[in-house]
Design an enzyme around this catalytic site. Structure first.
Site, PDB file in Angstrom:
ATOM      1  N   GLU A 130     -19.580  35.431 -33.902  1.00 39.34           N
ATOM      2  CA  GLU A 130     -18.628  34.529 -33.256  1.00 39.34           C
ATOM      3  C   GLU A 130     -17.295  34.446 -33.989  1.00 39.34           C
ATOM      4  O   GLU A 130     -16.471  33.581 -33.706  1.00 39.34           O
ATOM      5  CB  GLU A 130     -19.258  33.142 -33.107  1.00 39.34           C
ATOM      6  CG  GLU A 130     -20.508  33.193 -32.239  1.00 39.34           C
ATOM      7  CD  GLU A 130     -21.154  31.844 -32.017  1.00 39.34           C
ATOM      8  OE1 GLU A 130     -20.690  30.864 -32.632  1.00 39.34           O
ATOM      9  OE2 GLU A 130     -22.107  31.774 -31.234  1.00 39.34           O
ATOM     10  N   LYS A 167     -23.392  25.477 -21.150  1.00 41.65           N
ATOM     11  CA  LYS A 167     -23.305  26.937 -21.127  1.00 41.65           C
ATOM     12  C   LYS A 167     -23.667  27.411 -19.721  1.00 41.65           C
ATOM     13  O   LYS A 167     -24.841  27.333 -19.327  1.00 41.65           O
ATOM     14  CB  LYS A 167     -24.273  27.548 -22.144  1.00 41.65           C
ATOM     15  CG  LYS A 167     -23.940  27.247 -23.601  1.00 41.65           C
ATOM     16  CD  LYS A 167     -25.025  27.795 -24.518  1.00 41.65           C
ATOM     17  CE  LYS A 167     -24.652  27.633 -25.988  1.00 41.65           C
ATOM     18  NZ  LYS A 167     -25.754  28.059 -26.890  1.00 41.65           N
TER      19      LYS A 167
END
Length: 424
Positions: free
Chosen positions: A206, A336
């Site tokens: 990430e 999400k």
């Protein structure tokens, strides 16, 4: 009639980890086109909807998505061609019914989400509106506080840290653009300091650094030092956030953390101690998705002081969010879209959280693409928070850059989120 879906096409592309994912294009009768690609997670909740993979070891180590592509180009295209792209609820209802399973295991949530997002983009383009405005209406104006991952651990990095993410939240900024600027300065200061200390400056999935730090406290002390040596305050300019991903070290009712075996009660006390010592205002997945009693205890102890975010606990699912609200577990929901599989269900989860006093944090996945839809969802929903990685890797920066563009387009109407003030 112009908003009618005329053509549907899907293809296999690669995500930020080099694994296949699905990209969908929707074309309307007026020529408007929407394109969307779908991310993939590494640390996943048990109750997430199914991401359909081919399981053919001869292609992409079994991770191909040709089955999902075929579902879009075949059965889904046959169903939605001729439908009105401006009726998102009807499109998503058709996808859910066509799949017919609770976890979208027939078509795959990667197939349904790709279609759902691409339809919304096509409709927005047809109306000549930015996606955030199309989804959120005229009242859309809140720019989110970014939860920026600067140190990676857990399954996102090859180091000794058990906690998955150490984040900075630029809560003292006046605008989103300023939030990104000061965070970038801290990020680059961290790189310089790590290099001076002889640590690796390689980044994780990430975009955060993954130095071989020994403990949680060492990571937090380093971040405080980095913020202050960059000329900012770790009390007023920035706050800290953690993604513990505790399910990854939960086994037989015990948390195996930093060479210790901790009960839920002991881990709760550990968090309380951290919150007393550091300016931590948000902890995600502090307890395992299976440890309901631990969640209740933690929420009773810290729920009035900081944000407790449920990710694996809720998996963007309204039924699970409702259960968490009823049983007083957590006080915020991670959102999400690929955990649930359609845009309509994503917004339903956000609305359920907000209407019950829970906060919502729109989030990326560790395996991302250049798709920026979550930036628009964060603004459209006025939820005020987004989690989309660090300030490196173009798959993460694409989301931040899109938010900078949105803020610029909103002009004087843009308002940087102040809803985290209650925990400062």
């Amino acid at each position: 009639m112009n908003k009618v879906i005329n053509n549907v096409f899907a293809r296999e592309i690669l995500d930020s980890r080099g694994y296949p994912t699905i990209e969908v294009e929707i074309e309307l009768c007026d020529g408007a086109i929407g394109r969307a690609s779908v991310p993939s997670g590494a640390s996943t909740g048990k109750l997430e909807v199914l991401e359909l993979r081919d399981q053919d070891e001869k292609r992409y180590c079994g991770k191909g998505v040709l089955k999902a592509v075929q579902a879009v180009n075949g059965i889904i295209a046959d169903e939605i061609i001729g439908m009105n792209a401006a009726d998102q609820n009807a499109i998503d209802k058709a996808l859910i019914e066509l799949d017919g399973t609770k976890n979208k295991s027939k078509l795959g949530a990667n197939a349904t989400l790709g279609v759902s997002l691409a339809v919304a983009k096509a409709a927005a383009n047809s109306f000549k509106m930015p996606l955030y405005r199309y989804l959120g209406g005229k009242q859309t104006s809140v720019m989110p506080v970014p939860l920026i991952n600067i140190i990676n651990g857990g399954v996102h990095a090859d180091n000794k840290l058990d906690f998955q993410e150490f984040m900075i939240l630029p809560v003292g900024a006046e605008t989103f653009s300023e939030a990104i600027r000061i965070s970038a300065e801290v990020f680059h200061n961290l790189r310089s300091i790590l290099k001076k200390k002889g640590y690796s400056t390689n980044v994780g999935d990430e975009g955060g650094f993954a130095p071989n730090i020994e403990s949680t406290e060492e990571a937090l002390d380093l971040i405080i030092y980095v913020i202050e040596s960059a000329g900012y305050s770790a009390q007023s300019d920035f706050a800290l956030g953690l993604d513990v991903a505790s399910s990854t070290f939960y086994e037989d009712g015990i948390y195996k953390f930093e060479h210790r075996d901790l009960t839920s009660e002991e881990l709760t006390e550990y968090y309380c101690n951290l919150v007393e010592r550091y300016p931590i205002i948000s902890i995600e997945d502090a307890m395992s998705e299976d440890d309901y009693e631990g969640w209740k205890l933690l929420t009773a102890k810290l729920g009035s002081k900081i944000q407790l975010v449920g990710d694996d606990l809720f998996v963007t699912n309204c039924e699970l969010i409702c259960k968490g609200i009823e049983e007083k577990m957590a006080n915020a929901v991670l959102i999400k879209p690929n955990q649930i599989g359609t845009l309509t269900e994503t917004f339903a989860a956000i609305e359920m959280a907000k209407s019950n006093g829970y906060k919502a944090v729109v989030s990326h996945r560790s395996g991302e693409t250049e798709d920026t839809t979550i930036s628009h969802i964060a603004v459209a929903s006025n939820c005020g928070q987004i989690k989309t990685g660090s300030l490196s890797r173009s798959d993460r920066l694409a989301k931040y850059n899109e938010l900078i563009r949105i803020e610029s387009a909103l002009g004087k109407d843009a308002k940087y989120y102040r809803g985290l003030a209650w925990v400062l």
